[in-house]
Scaffold this active site. Sequence first.
Site, PDB file in Angstrom:
ATOM      1  CD  GLU A 200      70.401 -49.971 -20.326  1.00 13.72           C
ATOM      2  OE1 GLU A 200      70.694 -48.708 -20.347  1.00 13.72           O
ATOM      3  OE2 GLU A 200      69.334 -50.302 -20.257  1.00 13.72           O
TER       4      GLU A 200
ATOM      5  CB  CYS B 232      68.129 -44.970 -16.365  1.00 16.33           C
ATOM      6  SG  CYS B 232      67.976 -46.689 -15.786  1.00 16.33           S
TER       7      CYS B 232
END
Length: 176
Positions: free
Chosen positions: A61, A89
């Site tokens: 990401e 996360c």
Amino acid sequence: MSFPPTIPADEYWLRHALHLAERAYQQGEVPVGAVIVLDNKMVGEGWNQPISQHDPTAHAEMLALRAAGLATGNYRLPNTTLYVTLEPCVMCAGALVHARVGRVVFGAYDLKTGAAGSVFNMLLDKRHNHQVQLTGGVLQQLCVEQIQAFFKERRLAQKAAKLNIPNLSEPTNSEI
């Protein structure tokens, strides 16, 4: 790159993220891939590379966000969608909020460290100045299978190393 009209966009882009995750898998990294899309066009992509880049922030990401920022010329990415094979996360969720990403679509839920509802709910937390629309479980089975296969292979390799069993994919001295 844009998606063919016969395939739902979420599945199309998540399949692209799965292909990126395969790159991570082949590099010995946890197989996570991510794509950022704006107006049905890819503006950034990435796959996990923290080991190879010696960088704990080199999650799929984060790399996709960096690429999208460069491609758009802006650190804010409103109206974009991030497609990622594993629930983000806390670190990645925080970056998504700061970048003002409009929507996140993920495949596999992360019941240990997920920050999109499984453990934490960073993306929808009203205390932030931006909330991210969320869709989870898209192509979930494919995403789960890829991650499970990686960790199964890794456990078998670690077990073989403990038992001093040579790597069966490499030729032995007697075979050379």
